[in-house]
Design a protein around this motif. Structure first.
Motif, mmCIF file in Angstrom:
data_model
loop_
_atom_site.group_PDB
_atom_site.id
_atom_site.type_symbol
_atom_site.label_atom_id
_atom_site.label_comp_id
_atom_site.label_asym_id
_atom_site.label_seq_id
_atom_site.Cartn_x
_atom_site.Cartn_y
_atom_site.Cartn_z
ATOM 1 N N LEU A 178 80.438 54.015 -9.461
ATOM 2 C CA LEU A 178 81.304 53.053 -8.788
ATOM 3 C C LEU A 178 81.241 53.250 -7.278
ATOM 4 C CD1 LEU A 178 83.256 50.788 -9.691
ATOM 5 C CD2 LEU A 178 85.113 52.447 -9.545
ATOM 6 N N ASP A 179 81.257 54.510 -6.843
ATOM 7 C CA ASP A 179 81.135 54.796 -5.410
ATOM 8 C C ASP A 179 79.764 54.393 -4.880
ATOM 9 O OD1 ASP A 179 83.700 55.796 -5.259
ATOM 10 O OD2 ASP A 179 83.088 57.883 -5.589
ATOM 11 N N GLU A 180 78.733 54.652 -5.690
ATOM 12 C CA GLU A 180 77.370 54.308 -5.272
ATOM 13 C C GLU A 180 77.225 52.801 -5.107
ATOM 14 O OE1 GLU A 180 72.725 55.110 -6.695
ATOM 15 O OE2 GLU A 180 74.404 55.491 -8.068
ATOM 16 N N LEU A 181 77.816 52.039 -6.015
ATOM 17 C CA LEU A 181 77.753 50.583 -5.928
ATOM 18 C C LEU A 181 78.456 50.089 -4.670
ATOM 19 C CD1 LEU A 181 77.172 47.775 -7.236
ATOM 20 C CD2 LEU A 181 79.430 47.961 -8.320
ATOM 21 N N ALA A 182 79.633 50.672 -4.378
ATOM 22 C CA ALA A 182 80.391 50.237 -3.208
ATOM 23 C C ALA A 182 79.681 50.582 -1.905
ATOM 24 C CB ALA A 182 81.780 50.873 -3.227
ATOM 25 N N ALA A 183 78.957 51.688 -1.881
ATOM 26 C CA ALA A 183 78.327 52.141 -0.641
ATOM 27 C C ALA A 183 76.973 51.493 -0.380
ATOM 28 C CB ALA A 183 78.147 53.664 -0.691
ATOM 29 N N ALA A 184 76.381 50.860 -1.376
ATOM 30 C CA ALA A 184 75.034 50.317 -1.245
ATOM 31 C C ALA A 184 74.994 49.129 -0.291
ATOM 32 C CB ALA A 184 74.507 49.897 -2.613
ATOM 33 N N THR A 185 73.893 49.028 0.454
ATOM 34 C CA THR A 185 73.640 47.860 1.293
ATOM 35 C C THR A 185 72.837 46.873 0.446
ATOM 36 O OG1 THR A 185 73.610 49.181 3.311
ATOM 37 C CG2 THR A 185 72.557 47.008 3.397
ATOM 38 N N LEU A 186 73.414 45.712 0.211
ATOM 39 C CA LEU A 186 72.821 44.754 -0.712
ATOM 40 C C LEU A 186 72.550 43.428 -0.025
ATOM 41 C CD1 LEU A 186 75.225 45.355 -3.746
ATOM 42 C CD2 LEU A 186 72.963 46.367 -3.402
ATOM 43 N N ALA A 187 71.685 42.634 -0.628
ATOM 44 C CA ALA A 187 71.437 41.278 -0.153
ATOM 45 C C ALA A 187 72.721 40.466 -0.299
ATOM 46 C CB ALA A 187 70.307 40.651 -0.961
ATOM 47 N N PRO A 188 72.877 39.409 0.497
ATOM 48 C CA PRO A 188 74.139 38.644 0.472
ATOM 49 C C PRO A 188 74.580 38.209 -0.926
ATOM 50 C CG PRO A 188 72.807 37.930 2.311
ATOM 51 C CD PRO A 188 71.955 38.892 1.523
ATOM 52 N N ALA A 189 73.675 37.682 -1.739
ATOM 53 C CA ALA A 189 74.057 37.213 -3.075
ATOM 54 C C ALA A 189 74.505 38.374 -3.954
ATOM 55 C CB ALA A 189 72.900 36.465 -3.725
ATOM 56 N N GLN A 190 73.828 39.528 -3.811
ATOM 57 C CA GLN A 190 74.203 40.709 -4.583
ATOM 58 C C GLN A 190 75.542 41.271 -4.090
ATOM 59 O OE1 GLN A 190 70.864 43.437 -4.500
ATOM 60 N NE2 GLN A 190 69.428 41.733 -4.736
ATOM 61 N N HIS A 191 75.738 41.221 -2.769
ATOM 62 C CA HIS A 191 77.008 41.671 -2.199
ATOM 63 C C HIS A 191 78.158 40.805 -2.708
ATOM 64 C CE1 HIS A 191 80.104 42.945 0.497
ATOM 65 N NE2 HIS A 191 80.060 41.838 1.236
ATOM 66 N N ALA A 192 77.931 39.487 -2.805
ATOM 67 C CA ALA A 192 78.959 38.583 -3.318
ATOM 68 C C ALA A 192 79.298 38.920 -4.764
ATOM 69 C CB ALA A 192 78.483 37.135 -3.208
ATOM 70 N N ALA A 193 78.257 39.190 -5.564
ATOM 71 C CA ALA A 193 78.483 39.542 -6.966
ATOM 72 C C ALA A 193 79.255 40.857 -7.064
ATOM 73 C CB ALA A 193 77.142 39.647 -7.692
ATOM 74 N N ARG A 194 78.921 41.822 -6.211
ATOM 75 C CA ARG A 194 79.629 43.102 -6.192
ATOM 76 C C ARG A 194 81.101 42.891 -5.845
ATOM 77 N NH1 ARG A 194 77.633 47.372 -1.853
ATOM 78 N NH2 ARG A 194 77.965 45.549 -0.528
ATOM 79 N N THR A 195 81.380 42.005 -4.910
ATOM 80 C CA THR A 195 82.758 41.734 -4.524
ATOM 81 C C THR A 195 83.551 41.189 -5.706
ATOM 82 O OG1 THR A 195 82.052 41.252 -2.255
ATOM 83 C CG2 THR A 195 84.235 40.469 -2.912
ATOM 84 N N VAL A 196 82.944 40.275 -6.463
ATOM 85 C CA VAL A 196 83.603 39.731 -7.652
ATOM 86 C C VAL A 196 83.859 40.846 -8.656
ATOM 87 C CG1 VAL A 196 83.367 38.158 -9.611
ATOM 88 C CG2 VAL A 196 82.607 37.437 -7.336
ATOM 89 N N PHE A 197 82.868 41.700 -8.850
ATOM 90 C CA PHE A 197 82.993 42.820 -9.791
ATOM 91 C C PHE A 197 84.164 43.720 -9.415
ATOM 92 C CE2 PHE A 197 82.161 47.157 -11.089
ATOM 93 C CZ PHE A 197 81.721 47.041 -12.401
ATOM 94 N N LEU A 198 84.275 44.061 -8.129
ATOM 95 C CA LEU A 198 85.347 44.952 -7.689
ATOM 96 C C LEU A 198 86.710 44.261 -7.743
ATOM 97 C CD1 LEU A 198 83.571 46.750 -4.710
ATOM 98 C CD2 LEU A 198 84.098 47.687 -6.978
ATOM 99 N N LEU A 199 86.737 42.965 -7.499
ATOM 100 C CA LEU A 199 87.988 42.224 -7.647
ATOM 101 C C LEU A 199 88.454 42.268 -9.100
ATOM 102 C CD1 LEU A 199 87.433 39.083 -5.374
ATOM 103 C CD2 LEU A 199 89.263 40.771 -5.147
#
Length: 455
Positions: free
Chosen positions: A236-257
């Motif tokens: 979970l920490d690794e996912l939050a700290a990763a630098t991702l492409a915009p679409a992947q970052h958006a998906a990560r934001t939904v996941f964390l929400l």
């Protein structure tokens, strides 16, 4: 006058020279005949036979014992039906005997199922047309149930299924068909049988079937073996700290929400509106069950939601507009089928980008939005020492036997305390890649949505 039954010989022989043995049914002076399936030569017929002696076929016939037992069975069945239905006509008695003692007028289970589905769809369509909420089945439930009934209908070969024939033995044979012929695994088979039982209970509520006739009341359902996937604290920490492409970052934001909103399902998160944030709490309708869920805005949840707040100087969002830019502005005006298709389409894109993020992190586990729910469930179960009352409250369970008994009187403050224990003990998970000024998470560009997503 009660109906009477008598074994008689046909007046004429068939082309093979044998005479059909028939059952004569008499009710209210109306006489009907039906073949018993037994045919003999005239020399083997005993015209002086009696019911007590069961000697219609003479002993000179090599199958006399078997034939006499068959004939006696016809009389016994007829008398049983006449006793149970003293007002039945000769035609009703004949038709029922020919139908294996099942009244041809008995309600057809498949017809009932399809009418039930159509009624729920009509209720949903009417509620949508009038802009009202409905407490009936959701579009997802209707669309999920219909293929299950279609599968049962295909197994029956298009024939009706009178409710009296819906027995435990028939359900067992259907389960064997699912497992052997269709190669369905335990999870799929369990789902199909659970849906079948849902409609059986609906038939009981409609008084087409009595509770004691429920063929699945004590049924031994196959045990599903789902491949549960969740993230560890480190992942979970690794996912939050990763630098991702915009679409992947958006998906990560939904996941964390989803994760910080008590493991909510993705549909509820995508439908969040600005008006749902009130007094430090997030209030929304859950995808399943239609119940209202309230979540305390923790520091992490508040931080994620605040990333969507317009920059200073920009117009404030309308309370009825969606927080996340995944759904069109006219989403609620769409037909429920279109709403469901839209949610599925956006979910598929989010899951695709989560899978790409997992590949970037070199994870081998199957990563999707639903993992957020399993992750919270796993952490909660461990940190709350298996307290199903609190775990169920966090996840909003209402239709599972393990938690629903504990949720009826569960106070929201108890759930808040449970959430603080879980999130607090795990420490803070912060995304290291904040949105750029004015940037919104990547998604489709909707013509009805003024906020265009980054590509």
């Amino acid at each position: 006058m009660p109906a009477t039954f008598k074994i008689v010989l046909a007046a004429k022989a068939d082309s093979d020279g044998l005479f059909d043995v028939r059952l004569r049914v008499t009710a209210d002076r109306v006489v009907r005949y039906l073949n018993t399936g037994v045919a003999v030569a005239a020399k083997h017929w005993n015209p002086k036979a009696t019911l007590d002696k069961e000697n219609w076929i003479k002993t000179s016939h090599h199958d006399h014992a078997e034939h006499n037992e068959t004939l006696y069975s016809w009389v016994r069945r007829g008398k049983k039906l006449a006793t149970a239905h003293p007002d039945w006509s000769a035609d009703q008695l004949k038709a029922t005997l020919q139908n294996g003692d099942i009244d041809p007028a008995a309600p057809d289970f498949l017809t009932f199922c399809y009418r039930r589905l159509d009624a729920e769809q009509a209720t949903l369509d009417e509620a949508h047309r009038k802009g009202r909420e409905t407490t009936g089945w959701s579009q997802g439930t209707i669309d999920g149930y219909r293929p299950v009934i279609n599968k049962l209908a295909a197994w029956l070969g298009g024939k009706p299924l009178p409710l009296p024939l819906l027995t435990t033995e028939l359900v067992q044979r259907y389960q064997q068909h699912l497992e052997r012929d269709l190669d369905n695994g335990p999870t799929t088979t369990n789902k199909n049988l659970r849906v079948l039982h849902t409609f059986i209970r609906e038939a009981i509520r409609a008084k087409l079937l009595t509770l004691d006739k429920d063929p699945m009341a004590l049924y031994d359902f196959p045990t599903p073996k789902p491949k549960r996937v969740w993230l560890t604290r480190e992942e979970l920490d690794e996912l939050a700290a990763a630098t991702l492409a915009p679409a992947q970052h958006a998906a990560r934001t939904v996941f964390l929400l989803q994760y910080y909103a008590h493991g909510s399902r993705i549909g509820a998160i995508l439908k969040l509106k600005w008006k749902d944030r009130r007094g430090g709490r997030l209030r929304f309708v859950m995808d399943k069950g239609g119940r209202v869920k309230e979540v305390e805005e923790t520091e992490e949840l508040q931080g994620l939601l605040d990333t969507f707040t317009p920059a200073p100087g920009q117009p404030r969002p309308h309370p009825e507009s969606y927080i996340l830019p995944f759904l069109p502005a006219d989403f609620e005006q769409l037909h429920p089928k279109q709403q469901l298709e839209t949610i599925k389409r956006e979910t598929a894109k989010i899951n695709m980008n989560l899978a790409r993020a997992a590949a970037r992190l070199k994870w081998t586990k199957r990563f999707s939005s639903h993992v957020s729910r399993r992750t919270l469930a796993t952490f909660s179960e461990r940190l709350l020492k298996g307290d199903l009352r609190q775990v169920g409250g966090l996840l909003g369970h209402t239709n599972t036997r393990t938690t629903q008994l504990y949720l009826k009187d569960l106070d929201t403050h108890v759930i808040d305390d449970a959430a603080r224990q879980v999130y607090g003990s795990l420490g803070k998970t912060q995304v290291k890649q904040p949105l750029a000024a004015g940037e919104q998470p990547a998604s489709n560009t909707h013509p009805h949505n003024p906020e265009k997503a980054a590509s």
